[in-house]
Design a protein around this motif. Structure first.
Motif, PDB file in Angstrom:
ATOM      1  N   LEU A 108       7.735   1.509 -15.666  1.00  0.00           N
ATOM      2  CA  LEU A 108       6.757   1.988 -14.690  1.00  0.00           C
ATOM      3  C   LEU A 108       6.304   0.744 -13.954  1.00  0.00           C
ATOM      4  N   TRP A 109       6.769   0.594 -12.729  1.00  0.00           N
ATOM      5  CA  TRP A 109       6.510  -0.634 -11.986  1.00  0.00           C
ATOM      6  C   TRP A 109       5.443  -0.414 -10.921  1.00  0.00           C
ATOM      7  N   MET A 110       4.858  -1.508 -10.510  1.00  0.00           N
ATOM      8  CA  MET A 110       3.889  -1.469  -9.420  1.00  0.00           C
ATOM      9  C   MET A 110       4.045  -2.715  -8.565  1.00  0.00           C
ATOM     10  N   ASP A 111       4.061  -2.525  -7.266  1.00  0.00           N
ATOM     11  CA  ASP A 111       4.044  -3.632  -6.317  1.00  0.00           C
ATOM     12  C   ASP A 111       2.649  -3.711  -5.711  1.00  0.00           C
ATOM     13  N   CYS A 112       2.154  -4.911  -5.571  1.00  0.00           N
ATOM     14  CA  CYS A 112       0.784  -5.118  -5.091  1.00  0.00           C
ATOM     15  C   CYS A 112       0.753  -6.187  -4.009  1.00  0.00           C
ATOM     16  N   TRP A 113      -0.289  -6.136  -3.207  1.00  0.00           N
ATOM     17  CA  TRP A 113      -0.531  -7.192  -2.232  1.00  0.00           C
ATOM     18  C   TRP A 113      -1.322  -8.315  -2.886  1.00  0.00           C
ATOM     19  N   VAL A 114      -0.920  -9.543  -2.616  1.00  0.00           N
ATOM     20  CA  VAL A 114      -1.622 -10.722  -3.109  1.00  0.00           C
ATOM     21  C   VAL A 114      -1.775 -11.719  -1.961  1.00  0.00           C
ATOM     22  N   ILE A 115      -2.737 -12.609  -2.115  1.00  0.00           N
ATOM     23  CA  ILE A 115      -2.993 -13.644  -1.104  1.00  0.00           C
ATOM     24  C   ILE A 115      -2.631 -15.005  -1.702  1.00  0.00           C
TER      25      ILE A 115
END
Length: 353
Positions: free
Chosen positions: A259-266
């Motif tokens: 179960l994967w998740m892609d996220c925004w990072v700075i």
């Protein structure tokens, strides 16, 4: 991770957008610019244009094919991106190597549209939810053509069936290829046990003569074109392929998957943090999140956007929004630099077998 309509790393110029990756080094003097690094075809291009029209902030947008291509570029700091979209395990690695800065969620009031369960999921790789904002999530499973595969598809084991020789597509990704073998053998997809890794490697080597190709985005295209019977694919791409070819179906194997998740990072060296947070808030807006979901077909954690879905088949899709309690699911974690190098060595042994 994933995900995802990935294409070879290229620099593109989008309508009404200006600049290119090579100019990123000069962004310190360009306050109305935002530099974004994302997977290929992982956002609706119209959204970038809409953001520019509403804010006056020009978006310079570059694409990458895998987490492993993205990471060294961010680590080297040759280009100062303001936003990047890595996967779960890679986010942990970036945090551990001090490559990210904390997000000020007070500047992103619409982040509350993201469901609480997804923030909890993100805590598995971003303790305290300081660095990552959930973007999309999904699973990895088997896409199969119902006209070519008549038997029940419920196990990773079918990818080792000799009768499908040259009809099998595997992901050309070390973590996603190994997870198939590891889960089939009953191991954790985060294993670092040497015996388990060697057994998984040998299993992938045994499979190689049956594999038509190791690919990424081509899984989608080949399956739509009836060029293969079975393919390992990300759930978001599976939704798209079914729209194009109704003979295709997707299953999460009984042995389990990721179960994967892609996220925004700075990134730490981002020069336009305020612009980045404005963009993140824009993406969290219900209408924008819905528009983006409709374009990329990857599962959105934005609950307000889900309320806007009118197609009941999509709204209740077990592919887009599965009952997570029904499956044995693991989230990939960072294995560490030494383990990563070793796994990459094993993958090269598989590919050269």
């Amino acid at each position: 991770m994933r995900k995802r309509f990935a294409i070879a790393l290229i620099f593109i110029l989008l309508m009404n957008l200006t600049g290119c990756a090579g100019s990123a080094s000069s962004k310190e003097t360009d306050e109305n610019t935002l530099y974004v690094y994302n997977w290929g075809e992982y956002i609706d291009p119209d959204i970038l244009t809409m953001f520019t029209e509403e804010t006056g902030i020009e978006v310079v947008y570059d694409e990458y094919e895998t987490n492993e291509i993205m990471y060294p570029k961010i680590k080297a700091g040759a280009v100062n991106y303001d936003l990047v979209c890595p996967s779960d395990y890679m986010i942990t690695k970036m945090i551990e190597n001090d490559l990210l800065q904390e997000i000020d969620f007070e500047n992103i009031p619409d982040h509350q549209n993201i469901g609480k369960e997804y923030w909890k999921m993100a805590e598995g790789f971003d303790p305290g939810n300081h660095y990552a904002m959930p973007y999309v999530f999904g699973t990895v499973g088997i896409l199969y053509n119902k006209t070519m595969v008549k038997e029940k598809v419920d196990s990773w084991g079918i990818l080792w069936d000799p009768k499908y020789k040259d009809e099998i597509l595997m992901q050309d990704s070390v973590r996603d290829a190994f997870l198939v073998a590891e889960k089939y053998l009953g191991y954790s997809l985060n294993t670092t046990d040497e015996d388990e890794l060697q057994e998984s490697k040998k299993l992938l080597q045994q499979q190689k003569e049956l594999v038509q190709a190791y690919v990424i985005d081509q899984v989608r295209d080949k399956m739509i074109g009836n060029e293969a019977a079975l393919g390992v694919i990300y759930s978001g791409e599976a939704i798209y392929t079914q729209r194009e070819n109704p003979d295709l179906d997707y299953v999460i194997p009984k042995e389990g998957t990721t179960l994967w998740m892609d996220c925004w990072v700075i990134p730490k060296n981002a020069q336009h943090k305020e612009n980045a947070e404005k963009f993140l808030n824009f993406l969290c807006r219900a209408d924008i999140a819905y528009k983006n979901f409709d374009y990329i077909t990857y599962s959105t954690p934005n609950m307000a956007a889900r309320e806007l879905i009118e197609d009941e088949d999509i709204k209740n899709s077990p592919i887009a929004f599965p009952d997570l309690s029904k499956y044995d699911l693991e989230t990939q974690i960072s294995l560490g630099e030494t383990a990563d190098r070793h796994l990459n060595d094993l993958w090269r042994e598989v590919k050269s077998y």
